[in-house]
Structures are given as structure tokens and as C-alpha cells.
Design a protein around this motif. Sequence first.
Motif, short mmCIF file in Angstrom:
data_model
loop_
_atom_site.label_atom_id
_atom_site.label_comp_id
_atom_site.label_asym_id
_atom_site.label_seq_id
_atom_site.Cartn_x
_atom_site.Cartn_y
_atom_site.Cartn_z
N ILE A 160 -5.92 7.55 -2.88
CA ILE A 160 -5.40 6.96 -1.65
C ILE A 160 -3.89 7.19 -1.61
O ILE A 160 -3.18 6.81 -2.55
N THR A 161 -3.40 7.81 -0.56
CA THR A 161 -1.98 8.13 -0.46
C THR A 161 -1.40 7.67 0.88
O THR A 161 -2.15 7.33 1.81
N HIS A 169 -1.74 0.78 -6.91
CA HIS A 169 -0.67 1.76 -6.70
C HIS A 169 -1.06 2.78 -5.65
O HIS A 169 -2.24 3.16 -5.57
N ILE A 170 -0.06 3.21 -4.90
CA ILE A 170 -0.28 4.25 -3.89
C ILE A 170 0.79 5.33 -4.05
O ILE A 170 1.98 5.05 -3.86
N PRO A 171 0.41 6.55 -4.39
CA PRO A 171 1.38 7.65 -4.41
C PRO A 171 1.84 7.98 -2.99
O PRO A 171 1.04 7.96 -2.05
N ILE A 172 3.11 8.27 -2.87
CA ILE A 172 3.68 8.65 -1.58
C ILE A 172 3.91 10.17 -1.60
O ILE A 172 4.58 10.68 -2.51
N GLY A 204 7.20 9.74 -4.31
CA GLY A 204 7.43 8.35 -4.66
C GLY A 204 6.12 7.67 -4.99
O GLY A 204 5.04 8.26 -4.90
N ILE A 205 6.22 6.41 -5.36
CA ILE A 205 5.01 5.61 -5.63
C ILE A 205 5.34 4.16 -5.31
O ILE A 205 6.47 3.71 -5.51
N VAL A 206 4.36 3.45 -4.76
CA VAL A 206 4.56 2.04 -4.43
C VAL A 206 3.44 1.23 -5.08
O VAL A 206 2.29 1.66 -5.13
#
Length: 216
Positions: free
Chosen positions: A12-13, A34-37, A46-48
Motif C-alpha cells: 500500500i503506497t 507504515h506506508i511508503p511514499i 519517504g515513509i509515514v
Amino acid sequence: MLVEKIMKKNVITLSSTATVLEALQLLQEHRIRHIPIIDKEKHVIGIVSDRDVRVASPSILDKQANQQVLKKEIREIMSTPVVTIHPLDFVEDIAKIFYEETFACLPVVREGKLVGIVTEKDMLYTLIQLTGTHMPSSHIELKVPHEPGNLASILAVFGKRKLNITSLLIYPDHEDSNYKIVVIRVQTIHPLPVVKDLQTNGFEVIWPKPLQGAEE
């Protein structure tokens, strides 16, 4: 074991222009942390994390909170740069990264593009598989001099009993650097006969301690 064997491929991004609200909804809907950007070329920029989103979100207890914060773009709260790994990295090597850097996940990148993700949970499940604890088995530990040929001799004892080994681990004896601890999981509910064989062949068994009069 290679990273490509344990990584999740359906990641999931979000793009960096997605909102905090979109990230919050995805985290809740997919029950992820976590969600990779990524950009248009699937490069990880990035990652959130769920914690990042919680910190950025207004409190549900504060009715006067500014809901406009949910419309902020995710790039304002994402972490960057991102440490990534390759599908052909060894799992034991990335375990060291998880431990030393205290990461909860690592995006997997091939030729600069996101192809998967590995989480702490994936690593723990892999450890369970590597140690054989997911299968019915008995646990045997030996203290063995760190010398060539000892492992072959140990395995020969199990071979004579025609026992199936589900896992074998070796780690240093922290009390004596001249010795190694050999941990073997074997598919039997009656390990004492092979334990007795090991002792007869001169090996020091740490666990289990054989019972007097154990039958062959």
C-alpha cells in the motif's frame, strides 16, 4: 533465506501530495503501520508511520481542534531519506539492520523501484520458521568444542536413529569462546534415547537432561 522469499509484494503506497486524512484511512482500512511514499516512477521518497499520522492528527477528544490539519500533504510529515533493502539480500543481514537501527519496516527496492516491504512481524515469523518452533518437535542443546568435524559427528548420531531434523542453529558459548552451543530440533516426542547416544559419543548435553534408566 533471501528477502524476496519473505517480503510482501502488494504494498500500500501513497504519493507525497496525498493528505494526512488519506494516510489515516489507509492505515485503518488495511490494518497496517507504515506506508511508503513513492513518486510516479515508483521511487521511494519517504515513509509515514501510524505514529506520524497520530501525532499530526487532531485529538478526537478536542472538538475545537483544527480539522484542517488532516488536509495537509503527507510530505510534510513523512520521514526521509529512507533506508531500503534488495530482494536478493539475506534475511539474516537485514535482521541486523532492524536491530541496530530499530526500524519497524524496510521497503524492498529493485533497480530503484519499490517491489515489496518487510516488517518486524515478517522477521519474527521467519525466525519461527528458521528455528522450527512451528512444527511438533523436541529441543536438544549441546555444548561442543569449536573444532572441525564435530557437527558431522553429531548429525551421524541422529542419522543412526533415523530422526528427521527440523532445524539446526549454532551460536557462541558466551562463557567460553572455545565452545559453541548447538541447538537441534528433531521430530520426535521421545528425545532421551538420542540424548543418551550423544552422551555415549562424548557430547555434553545441556538440554534435556537424560533420566536414569531411559529406554533405548
